[in-house]
Scaffold this active site. Structure first.
Site, PDB file in Angstrom:
ATOM      1  N   HIS A   1       0.842  -1.196   0.000  1.00  0.00           N
ATOM      2  CA  HIS A   1       0.000   0.000   0.000  1.00  0.00           C
ATOM      3  C   HIS A   1       0.878   1.248   0.000  1.00  0.00           C
ATOM      4  O   HIS A   1       2.088   1.168   0.182  1.00  0.00           O
ATOM      5  CB  HIS A   1      -0.922   0.021   1.216  1.00  0.00           C
ATOM      6  CG  HIS A   1      -2.072  -0.929   1.119  1.00  0.00           C
ATOM      7  ND1 HIS A   1      -1.950  -2.268   1.448  1.00  0.00           N
ATOM      8  CD2 HIS A   1      -3.355  -0.750   0.707  1.00  0.00           C
ATOM      9  CE1 HIS A   1      -3.122  -2.866   1.258  1.00  0.00           C
ATOM     10  NE2 HIS A   1      -3.980  -1.977   0.808  1.00  0.00           N
TER      11      HIS A   1
ATOM     12  N   LYS B   1      -0.272   4.628   4.769  1.00  0.00           N
ATOM     13  CA  LYS B   1      -1.094   3.655   5.497  1.00  0.00           C
ATOM     14  C   LYS B   1      -0.488   3.384   6.869  1.00  0.00           C
ATOM     15  O   LYS B   1       0.720   3.153   6.983  1.00  0.00           O
ATOM     16  CB  LYS B   1      -1.234   2.361   4.693  1.00  0.00           C
ATOM     17  CG  LYS B   1      -2.236   1.373   5.302  1.00  0.00           C
ATOM     18  CD  LYS B   1      -2.570   0.257   4.336  1.00  0.00           C
ATOM     19  CE  LYS B   1      -3.540  -0.735   4.935  1.00  0.00           C
ATOM     20  NZ  LYS B   1      -4.823  -0.110   5.330  1.00  0.00           N
TER      21      LYS B   1
END
Length: 270
Positions: A158, A162
């Protein structure tokens, strides 16, 4: 004129909040019932449209979720674990659908959400996309078909912002793999390897979390055996797919009885 479903968005200024608002505006079966932000946020009391840099839309940003949820049919929630628990209790009071995309939820959070679901419809998923939920079904089936001679590793990547790891989607895939094997994920989960860890334990389900750039979400489920590997992969290239999935869940919830559901239920895959 057909009545549309009033959907509230909590955490309106966030990346997902903005996309959820857009997804509601694009859906002919829904309308924006209200939006919230945390107390003290610069948007409080202002028209949402102006906050987003456009024309007024007649919806003021509120710091009172109880008031907003009381005038909504559903609320979509991609906030934080502590805020989501509060919203679940307010949604239960209002007897409305609560769609939860928040990740990082722990056992204590889930217990309170389960209690709220006795009075409301809760749709909770680590990922709202059709593709990922199909991947979950496939992971469960493949794990059931292959014995423990095949090691299972789940790799996710990600964007750099995150804050939780492994991702909610990775954990959802791990749960599916564990279910396929008839074991409890908590008993076989291996989330970190550093230094001399020894040989891989037979039957473990491993996780690796990569972070960098602006990656929306990539997930691989690897079944590694002697002489062969099977890799199931999902790549998200448009964050709006999560928002559209969440709105689909909010609309679906209007026809359900109180209880906890997943996107597999919404998509008819369970």
């Amino acid at each position: 004129m057909t009545e549309t479903t009033g959907i509230a968005v909590v955490g309106a200024s966030g990346r997902m909040g903005r996309m959820l608002i857009q997804a509601i505006e694009e859906n002919e079966h829904a309308h924006l019932a209200g939006v919230t932000e945390r107390a003290g946020h610069e948007w409080i009391g202002r028209d949402l449209g102006e906050c987003l840099g456009g024309a007024p839309v007649g919806v003021a940003v509120s710091d009172d979720p109880l008031e907003v949820l009381a005038h909504s049919h559903a609320v979509v929630d991609f906030t934080s674990p502590s805020a989501t628990v509060l919203h679940s209790e307010l949604a239960a009071q209002a007897r409305i659908t609560h769609v939860i995309g928040t990740t990082g939820l722990e056992g204590s959070h889930l217990a309170r959400i389960a209690a709220a679901a006795r009075h409301s419809i809760v749709v909770r998923a680590g990922n709202m996309s059709l593709g990922v939920n199909l991947l979950t079904v496939l992971t469960r089936k493949v794990a059931a078909a292959l014995d423990m001679d095949f090691d299972i590793e789940i790799v996710e990547m990600h964007h750099r912002h995150k804050v939780d790891a492994p991702s909610g989607t990775a954990l959802m895939l791990g749960e599916a793999a564990a279910e396929g094997r008839g074991v409890d994920l908590a008993d076989v989960s291996d989330r970190g390897r550093d230094g001399e860890t020894g040989a891989r334990k037979r039957g473990d389900i491993g996780f690796a979390a990569l972070r960098g750039g602006d990656v929306i979400g990539e997930h691989d489920v690897i079944f590694a055996g002697e002489g062969e590997r099977l890799i199931l992969r999902h790549i998200a290239s448009d964050r709006m797919l999560f928002a559209r999935g969440a709105i689909k869940a909010a609309l679906w919830g209007q026809h359900q009885k109180p209880g906890e559901y997943t996107m597999l239920d919404v998509l008819g895959l369970d």
